[in-house]
Write a protein that holds these residues in place. Structure first.
Motif, short mmCIF file in Angstrom:
data_model
loop_
_atom_site.label_atom_id
_atom_site.label_comp_id
_atom_site.label_asym_id
_atom_site.label_seq_id
_atom_site.Cartn_x
_atom_site.Cartn_y
_atom_site.Cartn_z
N ILE A 74 21.44 -2.99 75.52
CA ILE A 74 22.90 -2.86 75.60
C ILE A 74 23.26 -1.39 75.73
CG2 ILE A 74 25.06 -3.23 74.35
CD1 ILE A 74 23.84 -5.73 73.20
N SER A 75 24.16 -1.10 76.67
CA SER A 75 24.59 0.28 76.86
C SER A 75 26.09 0.40 76.65
CB SER A 75 24.23 0.78 78.26
OG SER A 75 24.87 0.01 79.26
N PHE A 76 26.51 1.52 76.11
CA PHE A 76 27.91 1.85 75.92
C PHE A 76 28.21 3.12 76.72
CE2 PHE A 76 26.42 -0.29 72.11
CZ PHE A 76 27.42 -1.22 71.85
N ARG A 77 29.14 3.04 77.64
CA ARG A 77 29.64 4.22 78.33
C ARG A 77 30.84 4.75 77.55
NH1 ARG A 77 26.13 6.21 82.39
NH2 ARG A 77 25.10 4.39 83.30
N LEU A 78 30.84 6.06 77.31
CA LEU A 78 31.83 6.66 76.41
C LEU A 78 32.75 7.61 77.15
CD1 LEU A 78 29.46 7.54 73.43
CD2 LEU A 78 30.46 5.33 74.05
N VAL A 129 36.44 -4.14 73.70
CA VAL A 129 35.30 -4.12 72.79
C VAL A 129 35.81 -4.26 71.36
CG1 VAL A 129 33.31 -2.79 72.00
CG2 VAL A 129 33.99 -2.71 74.41
N THR A 130 35.15 -5.08 70.57
CA THR A 130 35.65 -5.45 69.25
C THR A 130 35.02 -4.67 68.10
OG1 THR A 130 34.00 -7.21 69.05
CG2 THR A 130 36.13 -7.80 70.03
N LEU A 131 34.12 -3.75 68.36
CA LEU A 131 33.50 -2.99 67.27
C LEU A 131 34.56 -2.15 66.56
CD1 LEU A 131 30.20 -1.71 68.96
CD2 LEU A 131 30.50 -3.70 67.46
N PRO A 132 34.57 -2.13 65.23
CA PRO A 132 35.54 -1.31 64.51
C PRO A 132 35.42 0.16 64.90
CG PRO A 132 34.45 -2.84 63.02
CD PRO A 132 33.72 -2.94 64.32
N GLY A 133 36.56 0.79 65.17
CA GLY A 133 36.56 2.21 65.49
C GLY A 133 36.10 2.55 66.89
N PHE A 134 35.82 1.54 67.73
CA PHE A 134 35.25 1.83 69.04
C PHE A 134 36.17 2.71 69.88
CE2 PHE A 134 34.46 0.82 73.55
CZ PHE A 134 33.11 1.12 73.63
N TYR A 135 37.49 2.50 69.79
CA TYR A 135 38.42 3.23 70.63
C TYR A 135 38.92 4.53 70.00
CZ TYR A 135 38.28 -0.77 73.73
OH TYR A 135 37.85 -1.76 74.58
N ASP A 136 38.36 4.90 68.85
CA ASP A 136 38.72 6.19 68.25
C ASP A 136 38.31 7.31 69.22
OD1 ASP A 136 39.51 4.76 66.09
OD2 ASP A 136 37.87 5.40 64.76
N GLY A 137 39.25 8.20 69.52
CA GLY A 137 38.94 9.33 70.40
C GLY A 137 39.08 9.02 71.88
N VAL A 138 39.57 7.82 72.24
CA VAL A 138 39.76 7.47 73.65
C VAL A 138 41.17 7.90 74.06
CG1 VAL A 138 39.87 5.61 75.35
CG2 VAL A 138 38.14 5.55 73.53
N PRO A 139 41.31 8.85 74.97
CA PRO A 139 42.64 9.31 75.35
C PRO A 139 43.23 8.48 76.48
CG PRO A 139 41.01 10.65 76.46
CD PRO A 139 40.24 9.63 75.63
N GLU A 140 44.53 8.50 76.60
CA GLU A 140 45.20 7.96 77.77
C GLU A 140 45.25 9.06 78.85
OE1 GLU A 140 46.21 4.90 78.37
OE2 GLU A 140 45.65 4.18 76.37
N ILE A 141 45.09 8.67 80.10
CA ILE A 141 45.17 9.67 81.16
C ILE A 141 46.61 10.11 81.33
CG2 ILE A 141 43.14 8.81 82.33
CD1 ILE A 141 44.97 7.52 84.40
N SER A 142 46.80 11.34 81.81
CA SER A 142 48.14 11.89 81.99
C SER A 142 48.84 11.21 83.17
CB SER A 142 48.07 13.39 82.24
OG SER A 142 47.45 13.66 83.49
#
Length: 460
Positions: A329-333, A246-259
């Protein structure tokens, strides 16, 4: 208090447990239809009496502006557990597609084994009763529960839970516990139990773009006139890059990597991505190119177009430039993504790509953050081990692609995490004609909750 005699009691009394579930299933507690208001009240009253029979002497129907809540508390111990389920069910329509009357439930033989057939069998009366039957067995054998347990049964889950948050706020001191237990989920597969520890959040947006003040003849205006469908198509195409991000600015802020531990658990599940997609007529994973299907479903955010409208879509052909075009349009977070920030970023993208001659309006359709459970709480591993002792394969911590709002409400309103454990199967046909719950799921679900209660009480 020892566990083995409790499990033996469950096995010896499974027929009585099934009969109690059938009695509850006969009550058509359809929350979405006001014609069934009395039946919803009757289901709540039935549960109050059943709780009192078990030993929840303070069990009560708690009336709300909508359908009632049911509450009760019993037991002592270092750990206080709040168990949530819902007694309301979906409408049974279309009735002609049912093989038997939806509110005349019965045991039925199938090639895969015996099932309990009827509306609400899996969602959520059968699941709810697995916990009550586990409590009943503990009290029958030992005269008490191994932990302090509070009950919250809702009657509006299938109709949007309008009374739930006000009730949680009004009775927060009474309901707050160390941990919430929620039974509205399922097994990973028939032999693998699961504890859902990640629930994706959701942002819903409807965008409407208006160009000319009426539909135009494409021969007379095509070329110089702005076409809202073309404008909207460019905007939608801009939301993802060629690798599926997804290209929206800041969209991936707060998205963690799984352990690494979680990744190893998921890889050990043996998920059949080819079969998963093949069942719906697809063959190749879409989405982020560098992520696996399970990770995309459970631990990655998405942006999806759910519907597009504009112009002439009837029979034949009509050469028009439409006045309006719209999309939903839906965004799953996941993780700590901010739903309001993502909404703002989407709207900013639309506005920056909007031609001068076009106007835009937005209609919001909900904004809720993801729920991520604190699996570093030893209770989660304790419960996982208890479930693993009951089923053929070890239990796993899993994610869920959808959203279960109650888990978020317990966190935001009562400040507590939720442990989501259920025993439904993918083929239970919830919300559809011929809903069922496997007798094996019901029986082993009761035994599973008995084990979880014992394990959590031991760990205090």
């Amino acid at each position: 208090m020892t566990l083995d005699p409790v499990l033996s009691h469950i096995d010896a009394n499974i027929e009585s447990a099934v009969e109690r579930l059938l009695r509850l299933l006969r009550i058509p507690s359809i929350s979405t239809d006001s014609a069934y208001r009395d039946e919803c009240r009757a289901a709540a009253d039935w549960l109050v009496e059943d709780l009192k029979e078990i030993g929840f002497v303070d069990a009560a129907r708690r009336d709300t502006p909508g359908h009632p809540m049911v509450t009760g508390t019993m037991g002592e111990g270092a750990r206080h557990l709040l168990f949530y389920g819902h007694y309301d069910v979906q409408p049974a329509d279309p009735l002609e597609l049912w093989d038997s009357p939806p509110f005349e439930p019965a045991l039925e033989d199938t090639p895969a084994g015996k099932v309990i057939r009827g509306r609400g069998a899996s969602d959520d009366k059968g699941q709810l009763m697995t916990f009550l039957e586990a409590c009943r067995a503990w009290v029958a054998v030992h005269g008490a529960l191994p932990a302090r347990v509070s009950i919250l049964f809702e009657g509006e889950e299938e109709s949007g839970s309008p009374s739930l948050v006000p009730f949680l706020r009004a009775h927060a001191d009474e309901l707050r516990a160390d941990l919430a237990l929620i039974c509205d989920t399922g097994l990973f597969d028939r032999d693998t139990p699961a504890i859902t520890t990640m629930l994706r959040g959701l942002v819903g947006e409807e965008v409407i773009i208006t160009g000319p003040d009426r539909d135009l003849h494409s021969g007379a205006y095509g070329g110089p006139a702005a076409n809202p469908i073309k404008v909207l198509s460019r905007i939608i195409a801009s939301l993802h890059d060629e690798d599926g991000r997804v290209t929206l600015p800041g969209f991936y802020d707060g998205v963690p990597e799984i352990s690494d531990e979680m990744r190893a658990q998921w890889e050990g599940l043996g998920f059949d991505a080819e079969g998963f997609l093949g069942a719906v007529g697809l063959s190749r994973p879409a989405g982020e190119a560098d992520r696996g299907p399970l990770e995309m479903l459970w631990a990655r955010p998405t942006c999806e177009v759910n519907g597009i409208a504009g112009g002439y879509a009837g029979a034949g052909f009509k050469t028009v430039l439409p006045s309006k075009a719209s999309a939903k349009i839906s965004f799953r977070l996941v993780g700590r993504q901010d739903p309001l920030a993502i909404r703002d970023a989407f709207r900013a993208r639309v506005r920056e790509m909007l031609p001068e001659d076009c106007k835009v309006e937005f209609h919001e359709h909900g904004a809720a953050p993801a729920s991520v459970m604190a699996t570093d709480d030893p209770a989660f591993e304790t419960a996982r081990q208890a479930l693993s002792a009951e089923w053929p394969r070890p239990a796993a911590f899993v994610g869920a692609g959808g959203s279960i709002p109650i888990a978020g409400y317990f966190k935001t309103e009562l400040g507590m995490d939720s442990m989501l454990i259920g025993f439904g199967n993918d083929d239970d046909l919830i919300h559809s004609p011929n809903e069922k719950y496997d007798l094996r799921s019901f029986h082993k679900g009761i035994r599973s909750w008995a084990r979880v209660l014992a394990a959590l009480s031991e760990k205090g």
